[in-house]
Every structure is written in structure tokens, then in C-alpha cells.
Design a protein around this motif. Sequence first.
Motif, short mmCIF file in Angstrom:
data_model
loop_
_atom_site.label_atom_id
_atom_site.label_comp_id
_atom_site.label_asym_id
_atom_site.label_seq_id
_atom_site.Cartn_x
_atom_site.Cartn_y
_atom_site.Cartn_z
N ASP A 1 0.65 -1.11 -0.03
CA ASP A 1 -0.09 0.10 -0.09
C ASP A 1 0.93 1.30 0.03
O ASP A 1 0.41 2.14 0.50
CB ASP A 1 -0.94 0.05 1.19
N HIS A 2 2.04 1.09 -0.61
CA HIS A 2 2.82 2.35 -0.74
C HIS A 2 3.04 2.46 -2.46
O HIS A 2 2.99 1.59 -3.06
CB HIS A 2 4.26 2.00 -0.45
N CYS A 3 3.29 3.79 -2.76
CA CYS A 3 3.78 3.99 -4.25
C CYS A 3 5.27 4.28 -4.34
O CYS A 3 5.84 4.98 -3.68
CB CYS A 3 3.01 5.33 -4.68
N ILE A 4 5.74 3.21 -5.15
CA ILE A 4 7.20 3.24 -5.05
C ILE A 4 7.79 4.53 -5.73
O ILE A 4 8.72 5.11 -5.49
CB ILE A 4 7.74 2.23 -6.20
N ALA A 5 7.02 5.41 -6.59
CA ALA A 5 7.61 6.78 -7.22
C ALA A 5 7.37 7.80 -6.04
O ALA A 5 8.62 8.55 -5.97
CB ALA A 5 6.77 7.06 -8.27
N ILE A 6 6.49 7.72 -5.39
CA ILE A 6 6.35 8.57 -4.27
C ILE A 6 7.51 8.43 -3.18
O ILE A 6 8.04 9.32 -2.62
CB ILE A 6 4.86 8.65 -3.54
N ASP A 7 7.55 7.28 -2.93
CA ASP A 7 8.57 6.94 -1.80
C ASP A 7 10.02 7.36 -2.49
O ASP A 7 10.71 7.81 -1.51
CB ASP A 7 8.40 5.51 -1.46
N HIS A 8 10.21 6.97 -3.57
CA HIS A 8 11.77 7.43 -3.99
C HIS A 8 11.84 8.69 -4.15
O HIS A 8 12.89 9.25 -3.79
CB HIS A 8 11.68 6.59 -5.48
N SER A 9 10.68 9.42 -4.62
CA SER A 9 10.86 10.93 -4.91
C SER A 9 11.19 11.68 -3.30
O SER A 9 11.84 12.28 -3.10
CB SER A 9 9.70 11.40 -5.48
N ARG A 10 10.56 10.86 -2.41
CA ARG A 10 10.44 11.44 -0.96
C ARG A 10 11.82 11.28 -0.38
O ARG A 10 12.48 11.86 0.58
CB ARG A 10 9.45 10.90 -0.26
N LEU A 11 12.25 10.02 -0.54
CA LEU A 11 13.21 9.46 0.33
C LEU A 11 14.76 9.52 -0.57
O LEU A 11 15.71 9.53 0.37
CB LEU A 11 13.18 8.03 0.74
N ILE A 12 14.91 9.38 -1.85
CA ILE A 12 15.92 9.13 -2.53
C ILE A 12 16.31 10.55 -3.23
O ILE A 12 17.55 11.12 -3.25
CB ILE A 12 16.01 8.32 -3.54
N ARG A 13 15.47 11.32 -3.74
CA ARG A 13 15.73 12.57 -4.52
C ARG A 13 16.28 13.71 -3.81
O ARG A 13 15.85 13.71 -2.64
CB ARG A 13 14.71 12.85 -5.55
#
Length: 136
Positions: free
Chosen positions: A124-136
Motif C-alpha cells: 500500500d505504498h507508491c514506489i515513485a512517491i517513496d523514491h521521490s520523497r526518500l532518494i531524490r
Amino acid sequence: MPVEDDKKIKEILSASKIIAVVGASNKPLRDSHRIMQYLMRESYVVIPVNPMYAEIDGEKCFPDLTSIGKPIDIVDVFRNPDAVDEIVAEAIAVKAKTIWLQLGVVNAAAARNAEKAGLQVIMDHCIAIDHSRLIR
């Protein structure tokens, strides 16, 4: 229990290189298509998985995970929760490291099966949202 800790999610995203997108679509307005494009722009090797297509955006599309024939770090799932049991079984068979169930894709029994087999589960997580939030 599925991974919820941001530090662990960031670690998974940072360590992963190959992502199979189950339920990939060639329709630009679909979330699976937009997120697949995002992951490619972020330098992941993205493998589309959908038996309806031979290719998506020039990338060979596979009918299932077992047809891919190379290691998979993350299996990113854009399917109905009812289909997740079979996808988890395939992810276990190909020795994927992580099963990532997108927003709205919740199947607790399948998640437990994946965890019992040693896979990390993000649900129940969006990989793009989490990537953008945590990596970028």
C-alpha cells in the motif's frame, strides 16, 4: 509485517537495480505506465510484465515473472489484490528480493507468504512517491 520504516524503504530502493513492473501498461494515462517511465528515468532497469503486450515503450514485455530469466530486486505490483497470491508465488519462485504492492493493493495473506519465504514486503505504498520523497 510489511516494511513501513522510511530508513528501511530507502535502503531497499538504494540497493535495488532491477524492477519488474507487474501490470505494466502501454497507456500513458495509467499509473503503471507513468511510474514505469519514472523508474527508468531514475536509472533502474525496468522490466514490464503483462501477458497482453509484446513490448511497452520499446522494452520487451514478459507474460509473467518466471519468463524473465534474470535476477529481480523488486517486483512492483499494479494488480488487483485478488491476483497477488499468484504473483507472490512467482516472486518466490524467481527468488526476488522484495515485493512492492502499490497504493490500494493490499493482500495480508500474500504478504505473510512472501515474508515466510524471505522476501521483504512493502504494501500500500507508491514506489515513485517513496523514491521521490526518500532518494531524490
